[in-house]
Design an enzyme around this catalytic site. Structure first.
Site, short mmCIF file in Angstrom:
data_model
loop_
_atom_site.label_atom_id
_atom_site.label_comp_id
_atom_site.label_asym_id
_atom_site.label_seq_id
_atom_site.Cartn_x
_atom_site.Cartn_y
_atom_site.Cartn_z
N ASP A 189 19.59 -55.74 -81.50
CA ASP A 189 20.39 -54.52 -81.35
C ASP A 189 21.61 -54.85 -80.49
O ASP A 189 21.68 -55.89 -79.85
CB ASP A 189 19.55 -53.36 -80.81
CG ASP A 189 19.22 -53.50 -79.36
OD1 ASP A 189 19.53 -54.56 -78.78
OD2 ASP A 189 18.65 -52.56 -78.80
N GLY A 236 23.35 -53.03 -78.08
CA GLY A 236 23.62 -52.48 -76.75
C GLY A 236 23.99 -51.02 -76.81
O GLY A 236 24.05 -50.35 -75.80
N GLY A 237 24.23 -50.50 -78.03
CA GLY A 237 24.58 -49.08 -78.17
C GLY A 237 23.52 -48.17 -77.57
O GLY A 237 23.85 -47.23 -76.84
N GLY A 251 20.41 -42.43 -82.99
CA GLY A 251 20.54 -41.20 -82.21
C GLY A 251 19.50 -40.14 -82.52
O GLY A 251 19.67 -38.97 -82.18
N ASP A 276 11.59 -49.63 -85.57
CA ASP A 276 11.24 -50.38 -84.38
C ASP A 276 10.79 -49.39 -83.32
O ASP A 276 11.15 -48.21 -83.39
CB ASP A 276 12.44 -51.17 -83.81
CG ASP A 276 13.41 -50.24 -83.09
OD1 ASP A 276 14.18 -49.55 -83.77
OD2 ASP A 276 13.36 -50.17 -81.84
N CYS A 312 -10.64 -52.22 -87.92
CA CYS A 312 -9.51 -53.10 -87.57
C CYS A 312 -9.99 -54.55 -87.42
O CYS A 312 -10.99 -54.81 -86.76
CB CYS A 312 -8.88 -52.62 -86.27
SG CYS A 312 -7.54 -53.68 -85.70
N CYS A 316 -8.50 -57.01 -85.86
CA CYS A 316 -7.86 -57.75 -84.77
C CYS A 316 -8.91 -58.31 -83.80
O CYS A 316 -10.05 -57.87 -83.76
CB CYS A 316 -6.84 -56.88 -84.04
SG CYS A 316 -7.52 -55.89 -82.68
N CYS A 323 -10.80 -55.80 -81.59
CA CYS A 323 -11.82 -54.97 -82.23
C CYS A 323 -13.01 -55.79 -82.73
O CYS A 323 -14.14 -55.31 -82.72
CB CYS A 323 -11.20 -54.19 -83.40
SG CYS A 323 -10.00 -52.97 -82.83
N HIS A 353 -4.01 -55.26 -80.55
CA HIS A 353 -4.57 -54.21 -81.41
C HIS A 353 -3.49 -53.24 -81.87
O HIS A 353 -3.41 -52.91 -83.06
CB HIS A 353 -5.69 -53.44 -80.70
CG HIS A 353 -6.03 -52.20 -81.45
ND1 HIS A 353 -6.77 -52.21 -82.62
CD2 HIS A 353 -5.60 -50.92 -81.30
CE1 HIS A 353 -6.83 -51.00 -83.13
NE2 HIS A 353 -6.12 -50.19 -82.35
ZN LIG Z 1 -7.92 -53.78 -83.44
#
Ligand SMILES: [Zn+2]
Length: 370
Positions: free
Chosen positions: A91, A93-94, A214, A264, A302, A304, A307, A333
């Site tokens: 990005d 800097g705005g 914005g 994002d 999940c 991950c 989990c 996670h």
């Molecule tokens: Zn997870």
């Protein structure tokens, strides 16, 4: 020139496709974790990649202040410096003109920031914003824009939008090309007409993608979605569309339904450090007493490491004891959760079932006990 973005399937206005960058493709809809200081806090880049994330956002403004563009350039660019050999968007800097308004001064030629680190001044013009991002080695560069907060008068919002347009024209001229993509940013405050005008103007400059800036700055969700719809109505279908700063399941699915491709947000990692885990039923506070003797995982579906390997009770204990592993596991996670949400959204769009997928996910959020 072949456009960098290609739509592969549509379902209503929702679409799935791919953005081609010098460091590989980005499958869309895509969520970009934020690596403000060239790191997704607490995670190894390989761990982030393994969650199914294609692209990271880094903050050119923060990196220009520390450690400096010149040092990162000497290190071989941002990818080599941070050990992430996949797409990076920076990005400009705005956004910091809003988030750091007390240390930023805007004039028609650019913005002047006072460094929070050492008090030095950083001058950023549209040309320097693009030049710095190119020197950092980003795959997707963002134009310098001038967002405003919710509640700003229409007159001030109009002035900021007009400045954003003049800056976008200057960024377009300054764009180095050389395989890097440049995205414009549409503004327009909280007036649907001004949103449409700005989206039309920025879309007309033929950037590789257009961001809607914005929004998600404190306005009601209905207003946010109405402004998004007004903006999207004037954007080219041939270019990527990026909503800057959005990270809750329901809002992400709402924006995808309107045809947004990229997002994002700092929320997944910030929440993780505060002990909040994202689940299909909403946020789960691992600091609450309810987790004390809960021997189930954060989310049984999940895959991950948090989990698969650990219970809510153990994670709560780690937070109580101030252990750094808690931050790592819950960050992992939360990013996995959003990467899987995007993966499911892409699959649902391809199958033509996005509306029922979205209704099902919203229903799970609404029916969850509080
Ligand atoms: Zn997870």
């Amino acid at each position: 020139m072949t456009p960098a973005f290609a739509t592969e399937a549509m379902d209503g206005d929702a679409r799935t496709g791919s953005l081609t960058t010098a460091h590989g493709p980005v499958r869309t809809p895509a969520f970009m974790p934020v690596g403000t200081h060239a790191t997704v806090k607490a995670l190894h880049p390989d761990e982030v990649r393994a969650t199914g994330i294609d692209i990271l956002l880094c903050n050119a403004y923060h990196l220009a202040l520390r450690p400096g563009v010149e040092l990162i350039e000497r290190a071989g660019g941002l990818h080599a410096f941070m050990g992430w050999n996949h797409p990076i968007l920076t990005d400009s800097g705005g956004y910091q003109l809003v988030s750091l308004a007390e240390v930023a001064v805007v004039d028609d030629d650019g913005a002047t920031f006072v460094s929070p680190y050492d008090g030095s001044r950083l001058r950023v013009t549209p040309e320097e914003a693009v030049g710095n991002q190119a020197r950092l080695g980003a795959d997707v560069l963002m134009c310098l824009d001038h967002p405003v907060t919710h509640g700003t008068s229409d007159a001030i919002a109009r002035e900021a939008t007009e400045r954003t347009h003049r800056w976008a024209e200057r960024c377009r001229v300054a764009h180095p090309g050389d395989g890097r993509l440049l995205f414009g940013i549409a503004q327009g405050g909280f007036d649907p007409g001004a949103r449409r005008d700005s989206a039309r103007f920025i879309s007309g400059l033929d950037f590789d993608g257009v961001a809607i800036g914005g929004l998600s700055v404190g306005e009601p969700v209905d207003t946010m979605l109405a402004m998004t719809e007004a903006s999207v109505s004037e954007l080219s279908a041939e270019r990527a569309r990026y909503f800057m700063g959005l990270g809750t399941d329901s809002e992400l699915l709402g924006a995808i339904a309107l045809g947004i491709d990229m997002f994002d947000c700092v929320v997944p990692t910030r929440l993780a450090r505060n002990g909040s885990a994202l689940t299909p039923e909403g946020r789960l506070s691992l600091r609450n007493a309810a987790a004390r003797d809960d021997f189930g995982p954060i989310d049984p579906d999940c895959p991950c490491a948090a989990c698969v390997g650990f219970t809510r009770a153990y994670l709560r204990h780690l937070f109580q004891a101030g252990e750094i592993l808690a931050h790592r596991l819950v960050s992992l996670h939360n990013i996995t959760h959003l990467a899987r949400l995007m993966d499911s959204a892409r699959a649902a769009i391809r199958e033509g079932t996005f509306a029922s997928f979205r209704a099902d996910r919203d229903g799970r959020l609404r029916s969850a006990p509080r």
